[in-house]
Design a protein around this motif. Sequence first.
Motif, PDB file in Angstrom:
ATOM      1  N   LEU A 136       0.843  -1.203   0.000  1.00  0.00           N
ATOM      2  CA  LEU A 136       0.000   0.000   0.000  1.00  0.00           C
ATOM      3  C   LEU A 136       0.872   1.245   0.000  1.00  0.00           C
ATOM      4  O   LEU A 136       1.861   1.312   0.730  1.00  0.00           O
ATOM      5  N   SER A 137       0.493   2.230  -0.801  1.00  0.00           N
ATOM      6  CA  SER A 137       1.246   3.491  -0.785  1.00  0.00           C
ATOM      7  C   SER A 137       0.761   4.353   0.380  1.00  0.00           C
ATOM      8  O   SER A 137      -0.334   4.158   0.904  1.00  0.00           O
ATOM      9  N   GLU A 139      -0.213   7.349   0.164  1.00  0.00           N
ATOM     10  CA  GLU A 139      -1.404   8.069  -0.311  1.00  0.00           C
ATOM     11  C   GLU A 139      -2.657   7.205  -0.141  1.00  0.00           C
ATOM     12  O   GLU A 139      -3.704   7.701   0.266  1.00  0.00           O
ATOM     13  N   GLU A 140      -2.541   5.918  -0.453  1.00  0.00           N
ATOM     14  CA  GLU A 140      -3.685   5.005  -0.298  1.00  0.00           C
ATOM     15  C   GLU A 140      -4.082   4.874   1.177  1.00  0.00           C
ATOM     16  O   GLU A 140      -5.266   4.913   1.510  1.00  0.00           O
ATOM     17  N   TYR A 144      -7.618   6.184   2.760  1.00  0.00           N
ATOM     18  CA  TYR A 144      -8.472   5.236   3.485  1.00  0.00           C
ATOM     19  C   TYR A 144      -8.800   5.743   4.887  1.00  0.00           C
ATOM     20  O   TYR A 144      -9.962   5.750   5.299  1.00  0.00           O
ATOM     21  N   TRP A 162     -13.116  -0.030   1.389  1.00  0.00           N
ATOM     22  CA  TRP A 162     -12.298   0.251   0.206  1.00  0.00           C
ATOM     23  C   TRP A 162     -10.948  -0.454   0.273  1.00  0.00           C
ATOM     24  O   TRP A 162     -10.477  -1.009  -0.714  1.00  0.00           O
ATOM     25  N   ILE A 163     -10.329  -0.453   1.436  1.00  0.00           N
ATOM     26  CA  ILE A 163      -8.994  -1.066   1.588  1.00  0.00           C
ATOM     27  C   ILE A 163      -9.048  -2.563   1.255  1.00  0.00           C
ATOM     28  O   ILE A 163      -8.086  -3.113   0.716  1.00  0.00           O
ATOM     29  N   ILE A 166      -9.006  -2.859  -2.626  1.00  0.00           N
ATOM     30  CA  ILE A 166      -7.756  -2.573  -3.343  1.00  0.00           C
ATOM     31  C   ILE A 166      -6.525  -3.212  -2.704  1.00  0.00           C
ATOM     32  O   ILE A 166      -5.485  -3.321  -3.344  1.00  0.00           O
TER      33      ILE A 166
END
Length: 193
Positions: A136-137, A139-140, A144, A162-163, A166
Amino acid sequence: MSLKLLENKKIILASKSPRRQQFFKDLGIDFTVKTKEVEEIYPEELEGEEITNYLAELKALAFDEELQDDEILVTSDTIVWLKGKALGKPKDKKDAFMMLQKLSGRKHKVITSVCLKSKNKVLTFSETTVVHFEKLSSEEIDFYLDTYKPYDKAGSYGIQDWIGLIGVKKIKGSYFNVVGLPVHRVYRELLNF
């Protein structure tokens, strides 16, 4: 219908979790919610399901002396277990960010224990699901945390959010266990309790 076996029982779910409450509604089980504040502290030598078993039983203990003959109390606890350490609910955003960074690109276990308690009987069981996370970045993770605010969840994430869409590459075991309750097992154990 097997739920007839439960019609003479009053099920008490001792959980504020909207997800756990929804599971019981979805199962078609009549239940009431009763909660008590319990300080979730456990002996530090405990590991994995020993921790969740201990905490689920501790929550059930708070109802000692109160249960009626026809009542079954259901308590539970969930942790994320990573590299020999338990990740509970985060204290704040910084703590949540650090947890998700630790989970990023790794596999971890989600362990949930459930304690069923009546006036003269106790049963505690646990389920473990292995979850593999994508990398995970920052930003992600930030997006989140800012959007979903998962501060009431062990390990700072909800697989149904959402997490999960993705970030979760694969799981081995019960999906619902990761959401917060091994529903299939709870159902079977309640019928046989």
